[in-house]
Every structure is written in C-alpha cells, then in structure tokens.
Design a protein around this motif. Structure first.
Motif, PDB file in Angstrom:
ATOM      1  N   VAL A   8      -7.424  -8.330   3.344  1.00 34.32           N
ATOM      2  CA  VAL A   8      -7.555  -7.193   4.256  1.00 34.32           C
ATOM      3  C   VAL A   8      -8.191  -6.029   3.511  1.00 34.32           C
ATOM      4  CG1 VAL A   8      -6.369  -5.559   5.765  1.00 34.32           C
ATOM      5  CG2 VAL A   8      -5.504  -7.903   5.550  1.00 34.32           C
ATOM      6  N   LEU A  83      -1.993  -8.066  12.267  1.00 33.05           N
ATOM      7  CA  LEU A  83      -2.486  -8.644  11.018  1.00 33.05           C
ATOM      8  C   LEU A  83      -1.869 -10.013  10.758  1.00 33.05           C
ATOM      9  CD1 LEU A  83      -2.488  -5.532   8.652  1.00 33.05           C
ATOM     10  CD2 LEU A  83      -4.422  -6.543   9.858  1.00 33.05           C
ATOM     11  N   LEU A  97      -9.435  -3.625   8.593  1.00 35.44           N
ATOM     12  CA  LEU A  97      -8.581  -2.779   9.426  1.00 35.44           C
ATOM     13  C   LEU A  97      -9.145  -1.363   9.376  1.00 35.44           C
ATOM     14  CD1 LEU A  97      -6.006  -2.195  11.081  1.00 35.44           C
ATOM     15  CD2 LEU A  97      -4.790  -1.906   8.892  1.00 35.44           C
TER      16      LEU A  97
END
Length: 417
Positions: A8, A83, A97
């Motif tokens: 991420v 997520l 993100l």
C-alpha cells in the motif's frame, strides 16, 4: 522471506487536485494497480463515499454510513475494511490509498498498526510500503503561513474539528517518506528553489521529487520513485515522539538558502515557566514551523511537546520522563526510548532535556537562541535546588496532568544498564 502481502502506497495532500493527478499518473504505469479514494463531503452527516478503480475501470462505488461522523470512524469503519477486502479479492495487485485533504497520514498509520478486520490484523493483510506527501507548488506556502482553520475552508471533519490548515499541511509533509512537489510549466524559478529549500528543512528525512515543470509527466519515472520503495519504517515514531526516541527532528542551518533557514535549540536545564510563557508570542511569530520537546522547572515529571505553525502553538503532554519514574516502570517505554535516554543520561537531570527545531524565512537564529536562553533557569535559580522550583509562578499549572504522583525529580540512574 517472500512477503506476498499487497503493498500500500499512501498519498496525502492538502490539494485534492494535485493528489489526484499523482494517483492517476501512477495508475497509468500498471493496469493491476488499484486506487482507493474517499469523498468526505458528507462526513459530518455520517456519510463517506468510496471509489475503487484501476486505470481501465471502476471496481467499486460505495457508501458507508458512519456511527459518528469523524475521521477516526472513517478509518475504522471504511478505510481499513476496504484495504483488507481488496487484499483478499486482488492478492496480486498493489494498492494506492489517496487520502482526502483533512486526513493526516499519521492517524492512518496509527489506526492500521493496531486495527483488525474480522479478527485479522490489517498489517497481516497488507504492508504499508511508503507514505507520500503531495504538495501543490502554487499554494503550499500560503497554506503553511495561513491562520485559517479547516472550518474556514469548509474542510473540518467533525463538529469539534478545530485543526488549523497550517497544522494539517505541515503534518502531512513531516510524516512523509517521500515528498512530491506538483508544479506547472512556467513556474517562477526562484519560487521553485525556495519551496524546495523549505520542504527539505521541514522533512530532511524524506526523499524529494519534483514533477510538472513540463507539459508532459514521466509517469513511469514517477512510479519508479514512489511505488515499491519500501521506505516506510513503522518503528519510527510520529513527529512529536521523535526526539524522545533519539531520532532527528530537524537540521541546524543558520544561513540556509533561497531565504529559508533552520535552527536547533538544545538545553538540559529547564525553562522558567513565566519567562517561557511571556516569550511565546515572539517565538511563534518568528518561525514558520516549530516542533520538539521541552521541560519546565515546575513540572519536572512531564515531557512537553511543542508544535507551532501558522502563528499558533500547541503544547501537549508526552508522558513521564524516565527520571521521574521508579526503575520498575522503565520497561513501559520503548526500547529506542530507553536507549536514547541511556545515551544522553545526565547525572543531575536524567533524561530530561529540551530539543526544539525551528524553520522559517530568514530566521534570526542569534535572536531566537538568545530569547530561548533567557527563558531557562539562571545559574542562581539552578543553585537554589529543585525543591525550590515548585514555588515559581507557573501559567502552565494543570495544563499537563500526569496519571500518578511520580512527578518529583528522581535520582540520576541510567535508563539502560
């Protein structure tokens, strides 16, 4: 070891347009990359809207009704579950993100570090590769100097959200592993260099990337500098805890460049509470940004956080100095905190000490240093002994309550044997 968790990359930025431009540039380089973005326009009414997409298609458009309209609820009830869900549905895809302007990345990191979804820790499902601050060159200096609140801009995330614009912008920059400046063709060269100098002094620990000076963006080159870098270290504390754990909080560069300079102030002796209070306006007016830790003589048990920006000042409680605690409680502190205390332990003050960083445009370093020095206890006041310090006038009395009575100076014992 082969870590198969999706990575991420978190994008934080006060300019939604610049953050979106960076996010879309990254999507163009990898058809499997998934972008998660949230619209907080209705968050104060308890509604958050979510879009999940790749470069080629929209995978989700959803709405979450929150129990309470606030940032922490958004993270807990929507961001973290999204997520984890995407990591299961698309295990071979990395995630980007993109945070809305009002969300600070440190809050995301803190929630993810302890959060779980259906009994599964978030960090077991995904790994946070890096936190990126996206800065729009055209407006960031104005935002850093602004006295506006989020409420003034219509961006407050809850009815009681009183955060200042400058505070949010600078926290996004300081927490970043990478700072991206999104510029535009024809931008003034001096302003570009001045901004770069400012950002390097606000976040000297980050990698710095500048894009947008030409009509075309090298998306592949940008992705190579932002994705799969592995720059984020979850063990490094947030800005207010860095000095306590021995991490740098800034640089000392009295001359600077392009009109931007920085200074560090260190002292083992405490501040006189009244003299410090009387100097606050001068100190906060001089510097664009101030941060760090300090202690005052009347409250020798408390490590106090200093955070100033936009002309405002926040002083907070960082907890006990180890020197104020019985030895059996030192294990409550992190390993790095105890190692840092041991390395700098003073026979009289223990681990107590002031470390402050200031960044600004043309800071008068000598004058700032002299002002702070005058706020410290004098030799005569030190000679009177710690027992006498409690009688000093204290405008900060009851500002930083501790949870027990362990607020008297302890004997100088080393924090790590």
């Amino acid at each position: 070891m082969n870590d198969t968790r999706p990575r991420v990359t978190v994008l934080a930025g006060f300019s939604a347009a610049a953050t979106d431009a960076v996010a879309r540039s990254l999507l163009l380089t990898d058809p499997s990359l998934i972008l998660v973005a949230h619209d907080l326009a209705g968050v104060r009414d308890g509604v958050v809207r979510r879009t999940v997409r790749t470069a080629g298609e929209v995978l989700e458009e959803g709405r979450t009704d929150l129990v309470h309209g606030c940032v922490s609820c958004t993270l807990r009830e929507d961001v973290l579950p999204t997520l984890v869900r995407l990591s299961r549905a698309h295990p071979a895809s990395d995630l980007v993100l993109a945070l809305p302007p009002a969300i600070e990345p440190e809050a995301v990191a803190a929630a993810c570090a302890v959060g779980s979804v259906d009994g599964v820790a978030v960090t077991d499902a995904v790994r946070f590769d890096s936190y990126v601050a996206v800065v729009e060159a055209a407006g960031v200096v104005d935002d850093l100097c602004s006295t506006d609140s989020l409420r003034d801009r219509g961006l407050h995330a809850a009815g009681n959200d009183e955060r200042a614009v400058a505070d949010v912008v600078v926290r996004q920059i300081e927490f970043a592993d990478t700072v991206v400046v999104w510029s535009s063709p024809g931008a003034d060269a001096f302003e570009r260099h001045r901004l770069a100098a400012l950002l390097h002094r606000l976040a000297p620990w980050a990698a710095h990337v500048h894009v947008g000076d030409s009509p075309k963006v090298d998306c592949t080159g940008l992705a190579g500098r932002l994705l799969r870098t592995g720059r984020h270290d979850p063990g490094v504390p947030g800005m207010m805890g860095r000095a306590l754990e021995g991490y740098p909080i800034g640089i000392h560069d009295r001359h600077g460049e392009h009109g931007v300079n920085a200074m560090l102030f260190r002292s083992r002796r405490p501040f006189h509470p009244q003299r410090l209070h009387d100097a606050l306006d001068d100190l906060t007016a001089e510097a664009l940004r101030g941060r760090g830790q300090l202690w005052i003589a009347t409250q020798p048990g408390t490590a106090i956080a200093w955070e100033s920006s936009g002309g405002g000042l926040l002083l907070g409680n960082l907890g006990h100095w180890l020197a104020a605690l019985p030895r059996e409680r030192w294990d409550e502190a992190s390993d790095m905190r105890r190692l840092a205390a041991d390395a700098a332990w003073d026979p009289y003050y223990g681990d107590r000490g002031t470390v402050l960083s200031f960044v600004g445009f043309g800071l008068d370093v000598d004058a700032m240093t002299a002002t702070l020095g005058r706020c410290l206890l004098t030799d005569a006041e030190i000679a009177d002994g710690a027992e006498s310090w409690g009688a000093l006038p204290d405008p900060f009395a009851d500002f930083f309550p501790l949870d027990d009575g362990a607020d008297q100076p302890a004997s100088a014992e080393r924090a790590v044997s």
